[in-house]
Design a protein around this motif. Structure first.
Motif, PDB file in Angstrom:
ATOM      1  N   VAL A 130      45.317  32.348  29.454  1.00  0.00           N
ATOM      2  CA  VAL A 130      43.663  33.822  30.539  1.00  0.00           C
ATOM      3  C   VAL A 130      44.943  35.136  30.323  1.00  0.00           C
ATOM      4  N   GLU A 131      45.595  35.379  30.968  1.00  0.00           N
ATOM      5  CA  GLU A 131      46.699  36.769  31.577  1.00  0.00           C
ATOM      6  C   GLU A 131      46.429  37.192  29.790  1.00  0.00           C
ATOM      7  N   LYS A 132      47.316  36.414  28.935  1.00  0.00           N
ATOM      8  CA  LYS A 132      47.618  37.386  27.779  1.00  0.00           C
ATOM      9  C   LYS A 132      46.363  37.921  27.316  1.00  0.00           C
ATOM     10  N   GLU A 133      45.283  36.945  26.968  1.00  0.00           N
ATOM     11  CA  GLU A 133      44.171  36.872  26.208  1.00  0.00           C
ATOM     12  C   GLU A 133      43.599  39.255  27.056  1.00  0.00           C
ATOM     13  N   LEU A 134      43.722  38.971  28.646  1.00  0.00           N
ATOM     14  CA  LEU A 134      43.100  39.938  29.633  1.00  0.00           C
ATOM     15  C   LEU A 134      44.138  41.322  28.961  1.00  0.00           C
ATOM     16  N   LEU A 135      45.409  40.748  28.577  1.00  0.00           N
ATOM     17  CA  LEU A 135      46.372  41.835  28.262  1.00  0.00           C
ATOM     18  C   LEU A 135      46.261  42.309  27.435  1.00  0.00           C
ATOM     19  N   ARG A 136      45.708  41.675  25.888  1.00  0.00           N
ATOM     20  CA  ARG A 136      45.374  42.217  24.488  1.00  0.00           C
ATOM     21  C   ARG A 136      44.180  43.146  24.395  1.00  0.00           C
ATOM     22  N   HIS A 137      43.453  42.146  25.545  1.00  0.00           N
ATOM     23  CA  HIS A 137      41.535  42.824  25.545  1.00  0.00           C
ATOM     24  C   HIS A 137      41.046  43.575  26.770  1.00  0.00           C
ATOM     25  N   PRO A 138      41.558  44.105  27.908  1.00  0.00           N
ATOM     26  CA  PRO A 138      41.302  44.681  29.363  1.00  0.00           C
ATOM     27  C   PRO A 138      40.252  44.875  29.185  1.00  0.00           C
ATOM     28  N   GLU A 139      39.061  45.048  28.281  1.00  0.00           N
ATOM     29  CA  GLU A 139      37.762  45.527  28.716  1.00  0.00           C
ATOM     30  C   GLU A 139      37.114  43.913  28.446  1.00  0.00           C
ATOM     31  N   ARG A 140      37.929  43.168  29.008  1.00  0.00           N
ATOM     32  CA  ARG A 140      37.201  41.831  28.868  1.00  0.00           C
ATOM     33  C   ARG A 140      37.230  40.930  30.410  1.00  0.00           C
ATOM     34  N   ALA A 141      37.891  41.360  31.238  1.00  0.00           N
ATOM     35  CA  ALA A 141      38.140  41.692  32.254  1.00  0.00           C
ATOM     36  C   ALA A 141      36.584  42.244  33.236  1.00  0.00           C
ATOM     37  N   GLY A 142      36.764  41.178  34.223  1.00  0.00           N
ATOM     38  CA  GLY A 142      35.740  41.105  35.387  1.00  0.00           C
ATOM     39  C   GLY A 142      35.117  40.362  35.861  1.00  0.00           C
ATOM     40  N   SER A 143      33.838  40.563  36.451  1.00  0.00           N
ATOM     41  CA  SER A 143      33.350  39.458  37.054  1.00  0.00           C
ATOM     42  C   SER A 143      31.936  38.609  35.724  1.00  0.00           C
ATOM     43  N   GLY A 144      31.871  38.937  34.937  1.00  0.00           N
ATOM     44  CA  GLY A 144      31.271  38.949  34.038  1.00  0.00           C
ATOM     45  C   GLY A 144      30.526  37.938  33.818  1.00  0.00           C
ATOM     46  N   PRO A 145      29.612  36.986  33.558  1.00  0.00           N
ATOM     47  CA  PRO A 145      29.695  35.683  33.202  1.00  0.00           C
ATOM     48  C   PRO A 145      30.563  35.721  31.674  1.00  0.00           C
ATOM     49  N   ASP A 146      30.882  36.637  30.876  1.00  0.00           N
ATOM     50  CA  ASP A 146      31.937  36.302  29.287  1.00  0.00           C
ATOM     51  C   ASP A 146      33.715  36.668  29.854  1.00  0.00           C
ATOM     52  N   ALA A 147      33.881  37.463  31.298  1.00  0.00           N
ATOM     53  CA  ALA A 147      35.193  37.193  31.377  1.00  0.00           C
ATOM     54  C   ALA A 147      35.863  35.920  31.465  1.00  0.00           C
TER      55      ALA A 147
END
Length: 191
Positions: A130-147
């Motif tokens: 998950v950390e790797k995914e967020l590092l590659r796609h920081p726009e996906r971070a947050g508290s939404g249902p798709d984060a």
């Protein structure tokens, strides 16, 4: 420390089950993943103990996905109390964790859920992914249902109070999931 060593090899899927029904699910999954229609390049490592303790039937509302992902709530606190806690345990430490939950309820007014952590390593691997995914796609971070969120974070999201991890392994094994436990987190181990 064999579970700690196993976590360093990306081909090893390591489990520390507490009960016979957990072993059955793990073996079935291992056979599917290693020898099924689309075999993966993995092998399974499982700790099995010779401690003489009761082997219960599969609980009602059992979560096989949680078991295979690394954590599921084995026993919810039977009644509400003024204080709450979470006990995360694996393998042969399960009977003592259940006794601890009973003592906390009877003597300390604490309702403690007991979680079976069948794989500290798989939870760690998931969190790192998950950390790797967020590092590659920081726009996906947050508290939404798709984060993206680590599985252990999702599992404990609504579980209140501190989380105490107990195992028959050195503390470094339950420490593998510390970054993704949303609760105050304390680890106890054989060291």
């Amino acid at each position: 420390h064999s579970l700690l060593l196993a976590s360093t090899n990306p081909a090893v899927v390591a489990y520390d089950p507490a009960f016979a029904y957990e072993i059955a699910y793990i073996i079935e999954d291992g056979l599917r993943r290693m020898y099924g229609q689309d075999p993966e390049n993995v092998y399974y490592y499982m700790t099995i103990y010779n401690e003489p303790y009761a082997q219960p039937a599969e609980p009602e509302n059992f979560d096989p996905e949680g078991l295979l992902r690394g954590i599921y709530r084995y026993r919810k606190a039977p009644e509400s109390r003024s204080n709450v806690a979470q006990i995360l345990t694996s393998g042969v430490a399960m009977p003592e964790a259940l006794r601890a939950a009973d003592l906390l309820s009877a003597d300390w007014d604490v309702a403690a859920d007991v979680w079976s952590v069948t794989s500290w390593g798989e939870l760690n691997r998931d969190g790192i992914g998950v950390e790797k995914e967020l590092l590659r796609h920081p726009e996906r971070a947050g508290s939404g249902p798709d984060a993206p969120q680590a599985y252990v974070t999702k599992a404990l999201r609504d579980a209140g109070g501190p989380a105490v991890a107990v195992s028959d392994w050195m503390r470094a094994v339950p420490e593998l999931i510390r970054p993704w436990v949303p609760n105050t987190y304390v680890t106890l181990g054989a060291d």
